[in-house]
Design a protein around this motif. Structure first.
Motif, short mmCIF file in Angstrom:
data_model
loop_
_atom_site.label_atom_id
_atom_site.label_comp_id
_atom_site.label_asym_id
_atom_site.label_seq_id
_atom_site.Cartn_x
_atom_site.Cartn_y
_atom_site.Cartn_z
N SER A 4 10.84 15.35 11.52
CA SER A 4 10.58 14.30 12.50
C SER A 4 9.08 14.20 12.75
O SER A 4 8.36 15.19 12.71
N LYS A 5 8.63 13.00 13.01
CA LYS A 5 7.20 12.76 13.21
C LYS A 5 6.78 13.15 14.63
O LYS A 5 7.58 13.13 15.56
N LYS A 6 5.53 13.50 14.75
CA LYS A 6 4.96 13.80 16.06
C LYS A 6 4.90 12.52 16.89
O LYS A 6 4.59 11.44 16.38
N ASP A 31 3.92 1.59 10.90
CA ASP A 31 4.39 2.75 10.14
C ASP A 31 3.22 3.69 9.89
O ASP A 31 2.34 3.41 9.06
N PHE A 32 3.18 4.79 10.62
CA PHE A 32 2.16 5.82 10.43
C PHE A 32 2.79 7.01 9.71
O PHE A 32 3.93 7.36 9.96
N LYS A 133 -4.45 -0.52 14.00
CA LYS A 133 -3.98 0.62 13.20
C LYS A 133 -5.16 1.46 12.72
O LYS A 133 -5.11 2.70 12.76
N ALA A 134 -6.23 0.79 12.25
CA ALA A 134 -7.40 1.52 11.76
C ALA A 134 -8.05 2.32 12.88
O ALA A 134 -8.49 3.46 12.68
N GLY A 141 -7.53 10.89 13.95
CA GLY A 141 -7.64 11.72 12.76
C GLY A 141 -8.97 12.41 12.60
O GLY A 141 -9.17 13.20 11.67
N SER A 142 -9.93 12.12 13.49
CA SER A 142 -11.27 12.70 13.36
C SER A 142 -11.98 12.64 14.70
O SER A 142 -11.44 12.14 15.68
N ASP A 143 -13.20 13.12 14.73
CA ASP A 143 -14.04 13.00 15.91
C ASP A 143 -14.99 11.81 15.80
O ASP A 143 -15.96 11.70 16.55
#
Length: 226
Positions: A4-6, A31-32, A133-134, A141-143
């Motif tokens: 399952s996804k987070k 959809d991620f 989405k971006a 996903g990053s800082d």
């Protein structure tokens, strides 16, 4: 069986409910690869503040999306998304803070960058499904902060010119750009004589010593100060 996804919890605060519903439907339906989005919305400063404060005692928001101008209670003092951003930085420092605003002027964007240090700034006119989405993938996903084109342009212009004038000068320029006359500038804790001197110094720096205040405003906009 596929894991399952987070669940990624997001709060969006904007006094235009249709806008926040648009964010909600777009991101919850996207959809991620690694997570699914669950978004809550608030359409006033007070409700946004309550949800942020409650998240301290409950399950925190991974991201808080804020408009700058917000509705507030009838008898409540004027509050802004900037103040909610500062509150979030204080009490839920691990939550990402992203501004979604119609403001694209250099002064406002750079002021927020200095005070709140957000993880992103998106100008609403530049937002579509792919941009949302971006932004989410970049920020989570990053800082690395995420900016749409106008916001990035404002920040780059400020960095290129930041050594020339100080915060008091910027306040004066901003008030001039709103059409205020020097004698009517309330809330700037210096004398009219000092404001006039500052204006002359800025005109000299910009090479427009003999021009009027309209020329000063135009040159300040061209250099990214307002």
């Amino acid at each position: 069986m596929e894991d399952s996804k987070k669940v990624l919890r997001i709060l969006a605060v904007d006094d235009h409910t249709m806008i926040t519903l648009g964010y909600k439907y777009t991101l919850e339906g996207a959809d991620f690869e690694d997570y699914e989005v669950k978004m809550e919305i608030a359409n006033t400063y007070e409700l946004g503040k309550k949800k942020i404060e409650n998240s301290v005692r409950g399950v925190r928001y991974h991201m808080i999306m804020l408009d700058i101008q917000l509705s507030h209670g009838k008898d409540a003092p004027l509050k802004t998304g900037e103040q909610l951003g500062l509150l979030a930085r204080e009490i839920v420092p691990n939550s990402k803070v992203v501004f979604m605003s119609s403001y694209s002027d250099n002064y406002r964007i750079n002021q927020l960058t200095a005070t709140v240090n957000p993880d992103g700034y998106l100008v609403k006119d530049e937002v579509d499904e792919l941009t949302l989405k971006a932004m989410l993938e970049t920020v989570m996903g990053s800082d690395i902060p995420y900016y749409t084109a106008s916001a990035l342009f404002a920040i780059r212009k400020k960095l290129a010119n930041s050594h020339m004038i100080d915060e008091l000068d910027k306040k004066i320029l901003y008030r001039l750009s709103l059409g205020e006359k020097t004698k009517d500038m309330k809330g700037i804790e210096v004398s009219i004589t000092t404001i006039e001197k500052r204006k002359r110094n800025m005109k000299a720096m910009f090479g427009i010593e003999k021009e009027n205040d309209l020329a000063l405003i135009a040159e300040a906009k061209n250099r990214g100060f307002i």
